[in-house]
Write an enzyme that holds these catalytic residues in place. Structure first.
Site, mmCIF file in Angstrom:
data_model
loop_
_atom_site.group_PDB
_atom_site.id
_atom_site.type_symbol
_atom_site.label_atom_id
_atom_site.label_comp_id
_atom_site.label_asym_id
_atom_site.label_seq_id
_atom_site.Cartn_x
_atom_site.Cartn_y
_atom_site.Cartn_z
ATOM 1 N N HIS A 122 -0.388 2.428 -5.350
ATOM 2 C CA HIS A 122 1.051 2.298 -5.594
ATOM 3 C C HIS A 122 1.505 3.272 -6.685
ATOM 4 O O HIS A 122 2.484 4.004 -6.514
ATOM 5 C CB HIS A 122 1.376 0.848 -5.987
ATOM 6 C CG HIS A 122 2.804 0.644 -6.385
ATOM 7 N ND1 HIS A 122 3.780 0.259 -5.496
ATOM 8 C CD2 HIS A 122 3.413 0.775 -7.593
ATOM 9 C CE1 HIS A 122 4.937 0.154 -6.142
ATOM 10 N NE2 HIS A 122 4.738 0.469 -7.414
ATOM 11 N N GLU A 123 0.806 3.276 -7.802
ATOM 12 C CA GLU A 123 1.195 4.149 -8.921
ATOM 13 C C GLU A 123 1.036 5.623 -8.549
ATOM 14 O O GLU A 123 1.872 6.455 -8.925
ATOM 15 C CB GLU A 123 0.404 3.806 -10.186
ATOM 16 C CG GLU A 123 0.644 2.394 -10.720
ATOM 17 C CD GLU A 123 2.113 2.054 -10.974
ATOM 18 O OE1 GLU A 123 2.943 2.950 -11.246
ATOM 19 O OE2 GLU A 123 2.447 0.847 -10.895
#
Length: 185
Positions: A122-123
């Site tokens: 996600h990051e």
């Protein structure tokens, strides 16, 4: 299957198709050929502590999912586009430009039960130009924490993959990554 797999086949097919219907065609120059090579983005996970394996797996997820960019670990002393750090806060990304920035894998989310590989992917998605899409379902990687702690899906959905392909295929002008923007999940 992705373009990396098909690039040699496409080149051979294109070369074989230079003579059609009895007409000879000039071979294209390098300037005429589409850019099939992906952009390589180096990441330094040396300060990611206990999350190193999850970070490497998150990068591998992106490499399996898109063709226009490849995430590779930087060798010692090599300049990295992305620094990945572990800290006690909430996971977040600070983008400086498309494909560049700092990712924090925060222990606070991990202690609450969120999946470390999903957090990493996600990051990294933020660094690749994707915004949060909250609330959202588990099938959307960029839904982040709104999908709940039971969600362990680290894979981007079709729209997220297409957006990253567009970001890197068309260049930074099409990026959702805003320099200096901190995305706190």
């Amino acid at each position: 299957m992705h373009a990396r797999t098909f690039a040699p086949i496409l080149a051979a097919t294109f070369a074989a198709g230079l003579v059609t219907a009895g007409q000879a065609h000039a071979a294209p120059t390098d300037a005429d050929a589409p850019a099939l090579a992906e952009r390589v983005v180096m990441y330094d996970a040396s300060a990611s502590a206990e999350f190193r394996t999850a970070v490497d797996r998150g990068a591998a997820v992106w490499n399996e999912s898109v063709d226009s960019v490849e995430l590779r670990p930087a060798a010692a002393g090599q300049r990295a586009n992305i620094r990945i750090l572990a800290d006690n806060g909430w996971p977040r990304a600070l983008t400086t430009s498309l494909g560049n920035g700092t990712v924090y894998i925060g222990r606070q989310a991990v202690s609450q039960g969120y999946d470390t590989v999903r957090i990493s992917a996600h990051e990294l998605g933020h660094i690749l130009g994707l915004p949060d899409r909250k609330p959202g379902p588990c099938t959307s990687l960029m839904s982040g924490s709104s999908a709940g702690v039971s969600c362990t899906n680290p894979y981007p959905d079709a729209a997220e993959r297409a957006e990253v392909e567009d970001n890197f295929g068309l260049g930074p002008a099409h990026s959702a990554a805003v320099p200096g923007k901190v995305v706190v999940d």
